[in-house]
Write an enzyme that holds these catalytic residues in place. Sequence first.
Site, short mmCIF file in Angstrom:
data_model
loop_
_atom_site.label_atom_id
_atom_site.label_comp_id
_atom_site.label_asym_id
_atom_site.label_seq_id
_atom_site.Cartn_x
_atom_site.Cartn_y
_atom_site.Cartn_z
N GLU A 107 3.60 -1.49 0.21
CA GLU A 107 3.09 -0.21 -0.27
C GLU A 107 2.74 0.69 0.90
O GLU A 107 2.36 0.20 1.97
CB GLU A 107 1.81 -0.42 -1.09
N HIS A 155 -4.86 -1.46 -9.08
CA HIS A 155 -6.07 -0.86 -8.52
C HIS A 155 -7.25 -1.13 -9.44
O HIS A 155 -7.35 -0.58 -10.53
CB HIS A 155 -5.94 0.64 -8.28
N HIS A 172 -0.17 -3.52 2.19
CA HIS A 172 -0.25 -2.07 2.29
C HIS A 172 -0.69 -1.70 3.70
O HIS A 172 -1.87 -1.47 3.96
CB HIS A 172 -1.25 -1.53 1.26
#
Length: 237
Positions: free
Chosen positions: A70, A190, A43
């Site tokens: 991401e 997450h 990410h």
Amino acid sequence: MTKLSVNINKIATLRNSRGGNVPNLIQVASDVERFGAQGITVHPRPDERHIRYQDARDLKKIVSTEFNIEGNPIEKFVDLVLDVSPTQVTLVPDAVDAITSNAGWDTIAHLDFLKEVIATFKAQGIRTSIFVDPDPRMVKGAAKTGTDRIELYTESYAEVYAKDKNVAIKAFVEAALSANTLGLGINAGHDLSLDNIKYFKERIPGLLEVSIGHALICESLYLGLDNVINMYLNKLK
């Protein structure tokens, strides 16, 4: 079996804290795959405080499993994804100064924007996923964008799990059932951990992939990376 994609941002954070190339991000990614993970997630953020844009390009050359990038689809990010052409791109609406992702997309308010971005990626054959809260309205909005998958934002599940796991999972089951009806694939991520992943996996119908970074790396400090990855794989069977 639900696939495990390991987010290696924390490895890049450790490397960047001292400069140089220790730990070697490319070697860690190769080891993660060798230990059994079915994907690598990164990410990159605009300030490149952990994963650098060049890291994504370097990883593309060596990742032999699924490669997931991401990020918020600002112009620089879109250009990176089109250049690297990963297996999957996951769109996350994080602010430039966000410490970590903290909300899913409002897929209704941003429908036109998401449709345009997703069409751009799909034209290059890149699988698309949208980070969403466990809300059937947001899932329905995601389906209208043309995305292949959604990624359920699981922080609220992790927060409530220790108090009441039945309450924690309820909204996620409803969102997953909506996604199944609409023909959307389901990812999740997450704050998932060894403590809460098995219950989540067992109750989310059609869960294709989880992306886990922070907890997995922290657990590996005590238990070892190879061991932890295989502990996750066992819980995801």
